[in-house]
Design an enzyme around this catalytic site. Structure first.
Site: not given
Ligand SMILES: *Cc1c(COP(=O)(O)O)cnc(C)c1O
Length: 421
Positions: A314, A318, A346, A276-277, A375, A239
């Site tokens: 993304r 988000y 579209c 961790p990513g 991501y 995170g």
């Protein structure tokens, strides 16, 4: 820090010119830097120096086999959230004792696969999951090592779609019920309680929510030990956020994060795991795209590029910001322009950025999206029948395609026509 810098007026990935990759593989594509992946893993690993620990890469952020191999060779474990990710981790050469299985909806089949193939631990998220895991372990005649994911009810102060540590989120069990659930786990056959798990959200740019959560975990360790449980491992989740713009305030460094972990949990004599990513993969990747048209709108100009929301979702999903930079370095004296950067899909949601300050660009110019390693490729789709874009890995002055762009025929041939048609 990353390894995507301008050199002689051109954007490079390590020692390879982005324009050379574009000329070979076509656009759009993702490109990752081996050196950045290794560096980011090392930062975490060193941040926990002095404590027994394992850094498990959250591979949902970027799960290409070549990337996993780079990190596995550096010593990383893997945090997986599905049977597919478990298989990917094994295929990349990660041994079961370095694979942690997270996620709220593990199926009995996935549990069976992991218990058979080897697993470091399951991070269990609910009582019903615990009951199923117990039954599967008994059926296989093995013991499943578990932590229980507790939800500490802290506000991670991040985007609502990636906050996971508030009581209204679907994740973990409320920390207030932890004692009862640990008691239940200890009584179930086939389970071996080894620790506690917590993960409060993604893209956190402040250590305070982590610290609040970890202080609650520290209390819980004492309580559970007093209840007779052996708590020897703490999985602290992932995170930690990354800077998505050059201008905004820098998020905490892994070293600050590590120091805080030592301060809050160091006295407990536990092995520490982190997952961790984004901080490992995010700034290790770019998405590169080409301008198709520059279109004059009524009150703005649109840069229509050949990448779209299906390739990088993304911003649409988000409201995420990605810096978009030209691959040819702008002259200091360049003519400034403002563009809405959009893709060909579209939907109006297919917008990457509004009123972006850029130099004047023309059709066929290349642009690069920074911080697109996490991501990005993993969330891409073939919406609008746009073939999945290739992934490229750079290592020094070499590069290789690590996932090829399918041809239209390959894409279509995945569909199956029933015999009655
Ligand atoms: C998503 C996730 C991570 C990784 O989050 P990042 O923000 O990419 O570091 C780690 N652990 C769990 C359980 C997750 O769901």
């Amino acid at each position: 820090m990353d390894h995507f810098l301008y050199r002689d007026g051109q954007l490079f990935a390590e020692d390879v010119a982005i324009a050379d990759i574009a000329a070979t593989v076509g656009t759009p594509f993702y490109v990752y830097s081996t050196a950045t992946l290794q560096r980011h893993f090392k930062l975490f690993d060193e941040a926990l120096d002095g404590m027994p620990h394992l850094v498990c890469f959250a591979m949902k952020s970027l799960s290409n086999q070549a990337v996993l191999r780079v990190l596995a060779q550096a010593g990383a474990g893997m945090d997986v959230v599905s049977g597919g990710e478990y298989c990917r981790a094994k295929a990349a050469g990660v041994s079961g004792d370095k694979i942690v299985f997270s996620g709220v909806g593990k199926t009995a089949d996935e549990m069976r696969m992991a218990l058979t193939g080897g697993i470091r631990q399951f991070n269990v998220e609910s009582e019903p999951e615990m009951v199923v895991l117990s039954a599967v372990a008994v059926e296989l005649g093995v013991e499943a090592p578990i932590t229980i994911r507790v939800n500490p009810d802290v506000d991670a102060k991040t985007h609502a779609k990636i906050a996971t540590g508030k009581s209204e989120n679907k994740f973990g069990i409320p920390i207030s019920r932890a004692r009862a659930v640990y008691k239940m786990a200890a009584e179930l056959l086939g389970l071996k309680v080894i620790g506690i798990d917590v993960h409060i959200g993604s893209q956190l740019t402040d250590l305070a929510p982590f610290e609040a959560a970890y202080l609650k975990v520290a209390d819980l360790v004492e309580t559970l030990r007093a209840d007779g449980h052996k708590i020897g491992r703490l999985d602290l989740g992932g995170g930690l956020g990354i800077p998505y713009t050059r201008s905004n305030e820098a998020p905490p460094l892994p070293s600050d994060y590590g120091a805080m972990i030592k301060r809050t949990l160091g006295h407990l004599d536990c092995e520490i795991e982190i997952e961790p990513g984004r901080l490992i993969s995010g700034n290790a990747g770019l998405m590169v795209s080409k301008v198709i048209y520059v279109k004059e709108g009524e009150d703005r100009e649109f840069l229509i590029i050949d990448a779209a929301m299906n390739d990088l979702i993304r911003p649409a999903m988000y409201e995420a910001h990605h810096d978009i930079v030209p691959v040819i370095e702008p002259d200091v004296a360049h003519t400034p322009a403002k563009y809405d950067v959009v893709g060909p899909v579209c939907e109006s949601g297919d917008t990457f950025g509004k009123a972006r300050d850029m130099p004047v660009l023309a059709a066929n110019d290349l642009v690069a999206f920074r911080s697109a390693g996490a991501y990005g490729a993993v969330m891409s789709s073939e919406y609008n029948s746009r073939p999945m874009i290739p992934e490229v890995l750079v290592n020094g002055d070499q590069f290789a395609v690590i996932r090829a762009r399918p041809t239209y025929e390959e894409m279509i041939d995945r569909d199956i026509i029933p015999q009655w048609l």
